[in-house]
Design a protein around this motif. Structure first.
Motif, PDB file in Angstrom:
ATOM      1  N   SER A   1      -8.357 -15.849 -39.903  1.00 35.08           N
ATOM      2  CA  SER A   1      -9.759 -16.223 -40.132  1.00 35.08           C
ATOM      3  C   SER A   1     -10.347 -16.753 -38.826  1.00 35.08           C
ATOM      4  CB  SER A   1      -9.873 -17.271 -41.247  1.00 35.08           C
ATOM      5  OG  SER A   1      -9.131 -18.432 -40.929  1.00 35.08           O
ATOM      6  N   ALA A   2     -11.681 -16.823 -38.755  1.00 38.62           N
ATOM      7  CA  ALA A   2     -12.336 -17.181 -37.497  1.00 38.62           C
ATOM      8  C   ALA A   2     -13.635 -17.928 -37.764  1.00 38.62           C
ATOM      9  CB  ALA A   2     -12.605 -15.924 -36.669  1.00 38.62           C
ATOM     10  N   ILE A   3     -14.041 -18.744 -36.801  1.00 34.34           N
ATOM     11  CA  ILE A   3     -15.349 -19.404 -36.820  1.00 34.34           C
ATOM     12  C   ILE A   3     -16.000 -19.214 -35.459  1.00 34.34           C
ATOM     13  CG2 ILE A   3     -14.859 -21.137 -38.578  1.00 34.34           C
ATOM     14  CD1 ILE A   3     -14.246 -23.122 -36.339  1.00 34.34           C
ATOM     15  N   GLY A   4     -17.315 -19.228 -35.436  1.00 31.94           N
ATOM     16  CA  GLY A   4     -18.006 -19.071 -34.167  1.00 31.94           C
ATOM     17  C   GLY A   4     -19.460 -18.711 -34.367  1.00 31.94           C
ATOM     18  N   TRP A   5     -20.026 -18.006 -33.386  1.00 30.06           N
ATOM     19  CA  TRP A   5     -21.454 -17.739 -33.379  1.00 30.06           C
ATOM     20  C   TRP A   5     -21.722 -16.303 -32.929  1.00 30.06           C
ATOM     21  CZ3 TRP A   5     -18.864 -21.554 -30.762  1.00 30.06           C
ATOM     22  CH2 TRP A   5     -18.951 -22.844 -31.297  1.00 30.06           C
ATOM     23  N   SER A   6     -22.464 -15.556 -33.738  1.00 28.61           N
ATOM     24  CA  SER A   6     -22.883 -14.208 -33.338  1.00 28.61           C
ATOM     25  C   SER A   6     -23.933 -14.275 -32.240  1.00 28.61           C
ATOM     26  CB  SER A   6     -23.443 -13.447 -34.548  1.00 28.61           C
ATOM     27  OG  SER A   6     -22.450 -13.213 -35.498  1.00 28.61           O
ATOM     28  N   THR A   7     -24.789 -15.302 -32.293  1.00 28.14           N
ATOM     29  CA  THR A   7     -25.868 -15.447 -31.308  1.00 28.14           C
ATOM     30  C   THR A   7     -25.664 -16.750 -30.540  1.00 28.14           C
ATOM     31  OG1 THR A   7     -27.270 -16.483 -33.005  1.00 28.14           O
ATOM     32  CG2 THR A   7     -27.502 -14.107 -32.671  1.00 28.14           C
ATOM     33  N   PHE A   8     -24.570 -16.822 -29.789  1.00 31.20           N
ATOM     34  CA  PHE A   8     -24.254 -18.051 -29.061  1.00 31.20           C
ATOM     35  C   PHE A   8     -25.297 -18.351 -27.988  1.00 31.20           C
ATOM     36  CE2 PHE A   8     -22.080 -20.430 -25.662  1.00 31.20           C
ATOM     37  CZ  PHE A   8     -21.688 -21.543 -26.396  1.00 31.20           C
ATOM     38  N   CYS A   9     -25.642 -17.341 -27.201  1.00 29.18           N
ATOM     39  CA  CYS A   9     -26.663 -17.527 -26.157  1.00 29.18           C
ATOM     40  C   CYS A   9     -27.190 -16.158 -25.749  1.00 29.18           C
ATOM     41  CB  CYS A   9     -26.065 -18.244 -24.937  1.00 29.18           C
ATOM     42  SG  CYS A   9     -27.258 -18.605 -23.620  1.00 29.18           S
ATOM     43  N   LYS A  10     -28.479 -16.076 -25.464  1.00 32.88           N
ATOM     44  CA  LYS A  10     -29.042 -14.809 -25.009  1.00 32.88           C
ATOM     45  C   LYS A  10     -28.439 -14.410 -23.664  1.00 32.88           C
ATOM     46  CE  LYS A  10     -33.405 -13.577 -27.088  1.00 32.88           C
ATOM     47  NZ  LYS A  10     -34.803 -13.215 -26.845  1.00 32.88           N
ATOM     48  N   ARG A  11     -28.039 -13.168 -23.575  1.00 31.18           N
ATOM     49  CA  ARG A  11     -27.422 -12.676 -22.341  1.00 31.18           C
ATOM     50  C   ARG A  11     -28.392 -12.801 -21.163  1.00 31.18           C
ATOM     51  NH1 ARG A  11     -23.256  -9.430 -20.695  1.00 31.18           N
ATOM     52  NH2 ARG A  11     -23.687  -8.126 -18.876  1.00 31.18           N
ATOM     53  N   SER A  12     -29.667 -12.539 -21.396  1.00 28.92           N
ATOM     54  CA  SER A  12     -30.660 -12.619 -20.317  1.00 28.92           C
ATOM     55  C   SER A  12     -30.794 -14.037 -19.780  1.00 28.92           C
ATOM     56  CB  SER A  12     -32.015 -12.121 -20.815  1.00 28.92           C
ATOM     57  OG  SER A  12     -32.467 -12.887 -21.919  1.00 28.92           O
ATOM     58  N   HIS A  13     -30.602 -15.062 -20.641  1.00 32.45           N
ATOM     59  CA  HIS A  13     -30.663 -16.448 -20.183  1.00 32.45           C
ATOM     60  C   HIS A  13     -29.532 -16.743 -19.204  1.00 32.45           C
ATOM     61  CE1 HIS A  13     -33.107 -17.957 -23.915  1.00 32.45           C
ATOM     62  NE2 HIS A  13     -33.779 -17.132 -23.134  1.00 32.45           N
ATOM     63  N   ILE A  14     -28.346 -16.207 -19.505  1.00 31.18           N
ATOM     64  CA  ILE A  14     -27.203 -16.444 -18.619  1.00 31.18           C
ATOM     65  C   ILE A  14     -27.422 -15.744 -17.278  1.00 31.18           C
ATOM     66  CG2 ILE A  14     -24.715 -16.184 -18.361  1.00 31.18           C
ATOM     67  CD1 ILE A  14     -24.538 -16.048 -21.429  1.00 31.18           C
ATOM     68  N   LEU A  15     -27.846 -14.486 -17.339  1.00 25.87           N
ATOM     69  CA  LEU A  15     -28.034 -13.720 -16.107  1.00 25.87           C
ATOM     70  C   LEU A  15     -29.163 -14.279 -15.258  1.00 25.87           C
ATOM     71  CD1 LEU A  15     -27.629 -10.102 -17.530  1.00 25.87           C
ATOM     72  CD2 LEU A  15     -25.952 -11.420 -16.225  1.00 25.87           C
ATOM     73  N   GLY A  16     -30.106 -14.979 -15.880  1.00 26.59           N
ATOM     74  CA  GLY A  16     -31.229 -15.546 -15.148  1.00 26.59           C
ATOM     75  C   GLY A  16     -30.944 -16.887 -14.511  1.00 26.59           C
ATOM     76  N   GLU A  17     -29.765 -17.463 -14.774  1.00 26.22           N
ATOM     77  CA  GLU A  17     -29.411 -18.779 -14.236  1.00 26.22           C
ATOM     78  C   GLU A  17     -28.219 -18.627 -13.293  1.00 26.22           C
ATOM     79  OE1 GLU A  17     -30.989 -21.691 -14.875  1.00 26.22           O
ATOM     80  OE2 GLU A  17     -32.464 -20.698 -16.142  1.00 26.22           O
ATOM     81  N   LYS A  18     -28.495 -18.565 -11.980  1.00 23.17           N
ATOM     82  CA  LYS A  18     -27.448 -18.248 -11.015  1.00 23.17           C
ATOM     83  C   LYS A  18     -26.367 -19.319 -10.918  1.00 23.17           C
ATOM     84  CE  LYS A  18     -30.258 -15.225  -8.112  1.00 23.17           C
ATOM     85  NZ  LYS A  18     -30.775 -14.962  -6.740  1.00 23.17           N
ATOM     86  N   GLU A  19     -26.723 -20.583 -11.214  1.00 24.26           N
ATOM     87  CA  GLU A  19     -25.706 -21.631 -11.103  1.00 24.26           C
ATOM     88  C   GLU A  19     -24.614 -21.506 -12.161  1.00 24.26           C
ATOM     89  OE1 GLU A  19     -29.214 -23.963 -13.018  1.00 24.26           O
ATOM     90  OE2 GLU A  19     -28.904 -22.103 -11.913  1.00 24.26           O
ATOM     91  N   PHE A  20     -24.853 -20.684 -13.190  1.00 21.99           N
ATOM     92  CA  PHE A  20     -23.848 -20.475 -14.228  1.00 21.99           C
ATOM     93  C   PHE A  20     -23.023 -19.216 -13.991  1.00 21.99           C
ATOM     94  CE2 PHE A  20     -27.191 -23.014 -16.182  1.00 21.99           C
ATOM     95  CZ  PHE A  20     -26.440 -24.066 -16.667  1.00 21.99           C
ATOM     96  N   LEU A  21     -23.288 -18.534 -12.897  1.00 23.23           N
ATOM     97  CA  LEU A  21     -22.553 -17.315 -12.565  1.00 23.23           C
ATOM     98  C   LEU A  21     -22.058 -17.399 -11.131  1.00 23.23           C
ATOM     99  CD1 LEU A  21     -24.770 -14.541 -14.205  1.00 23.23           C
ATOM    100  CD2 LEU A  21     -22.515 -15.295 -14.959  1.00 23.23           C
ATOM    101  N   LYS A  22     -21.047 -18.190 -10.909  1.00 23.37           N
ATOM    102  CA  LYS A  22     -20.490 -18.331  -9.575  1.00 23.37           C
ATOM    103  C   LYS A  22     -19.725 -17.058  -9.205  1.00 23.37           C
ATOM    104  CE  LYS A  22     -17.739 -21.394  -6.671  1.00 23.37           C
ATOM    105  NZ  LYS A  22     -16.890 -22.616  -6.615  1.00 23.37           N
TER     106      LYS A  22
END
Length: 359
Positions: free
Chosen positions: A127-148
């Protein structure tokens, strides 16, 4: 993570795991295709008599969403491999490090979280728990400090609770239709809201009358509780509401009685967000905040960031800053942006700082 008094009296094993997703920005996985972490092994001997008890877990990451409905998001799930039933809390954050040049000539590095979510549930084998919509992919790609160097870091915490926190199996079997019971309760309370005979308070909103019950409103809202607590009359009241429009007020009553919040247009969600904060309905405020985030456009972004700042909603404010930064060329030509720079220069500066950091 905040623990309840019952949890504080219990044994809890806490395990921290930082997972680096290599080359996230260039991953080619299709929607529904996952990356799996290494096996996480946790010694849970102190939670039970079996001194050799070891739990095994995996974290499953979908770079392009779990399914088509979540294709614009990253999905994250915690999967249980061991057979022993456990009560767990899973917390996950997208973490980055920002460097700021200090006045004392030394560089200052601080940890920053783009998004952080937590969920608690009982898990058994597979069994599993979690989130289908954890964070928008575009938000991550738009924030350079989160993609070292193009890599994404997930900061995960797994808390395993002792068996005493689990419900007794006899109680679970006593009502196997618990979800149906809650659905029936919600349905009955919605019918009560429609009932025009047994109400004891009336609200007048834009010339429309809404009937309700003081006991239910008081139980659901601290503001209504105080409002009705010191009344000296048993006669039915008519309360005039002037700062919330009728469609938003109707949606708020629906939530108060049934816990439901339906998809509504932006303007209604905007009004409902204000009402939820006014009457201290925190879960409704969070839902409206999420809706407003999905409704962001070039036309309403400035209006939304002002509202988020007014209601101390940092998560929505950050979402607005990211959206305005990405669409700066168009938004900064608009009249409402000029007004924002005059009326709220600190908000405008936050956008400029994010824009400068991104470039």
């Amino acid at each position: 993570t905040t623990h309840t008094d019952e949890e504080l009296r219990s044994k809890i094993i806490k395990y921290n795991y930082n997972w680096k997703i290599e080359n996230f920005s260039t991953l080619k996985q299709e929607t529904g295709s996952a990356i799996t972490s290494q096996r996480i092994k946790i010694n849970c001997a102190q939670l039970e008599k079996n001194n050799n008890s070891t739990d095994e877990w995996e974290i499953v990451f979908y770079p392009h969403g779990f399914n088509q409905r979540s294709a614009d998001y990253v999905s994250i799930w915690l999967k249980r491999i061991s057979t022993h039933e456990r009560l767990v809390r899973f917390t996950c954050a997208i973490q980055g490090i920002t460097s700021e040049e200090g006045r004392d000539t030394k560089d200052k590095s601080t940890e920053k979280e783009l998004v952080k979510k937590s969920i608690k549930a009982k898990l058994s084998l597979e069994s599993a728990i979690g989130w289908s919509t954890f964070c928008k992919r575009s938000h991550i790609l738009g924030e350079k400090e989160f993609l070292k160097d193009g890599h994404l870091t997930l900061k995960c915490t797994l808390e395993v609770f002792e068996d005493s926190n689990m419900p007794h199996p006899v109680l679970e079997d006593e009502d196997p239709y618990l979800d149906a019971t809650f659905a029936e309760l919600s349905k009955d309370l919605k019918e009560l809201l429609k009932d025009k005979k047994n109400h004891d308070v009336t609200f007048k909103v834009e010339k429309e009358l809404f009937t309700a019950h003081k006991a239910i409103l008081s139980a659901r809202s601290p503001v209504f509780r105080v409002m009705f607590e010191f009344e000296s009359t048993d006669q039915e009241q008519e309360i005039v509401i002037t700062d919330v429009k009728k469609e938003a007020f109707r949606a708020m009553l629906l939530f108060l009685y049934s816990g439901e919040s339906q998809m509504i247009p932006f303007e209604t969600a905007f009004e409902l967000y204000y009402a939820a904060d006014k009457y201290e309905l925190l879960s409704l405020k969070r839902r409206c905040s999420k809706m407003l985030e999905t409704y962001l456009t070039i036309e309403n972004a400035v209006k939304t960031i002002v509202q988020a700042n007014r209601h101390n909603d940092r998560q929505l404010q950050d979402a607005c800053i990211r959206f305005i930064t990405k669409n700066a060329a168009e938004i900064q030509k608009r009249g409402e942006w000029m007004n924002l720079m005059k009326s709220s220069p600190s908000l405008a500066n936050a956008v400029f700082e994010n824009l400068t950091h991104g470039t």
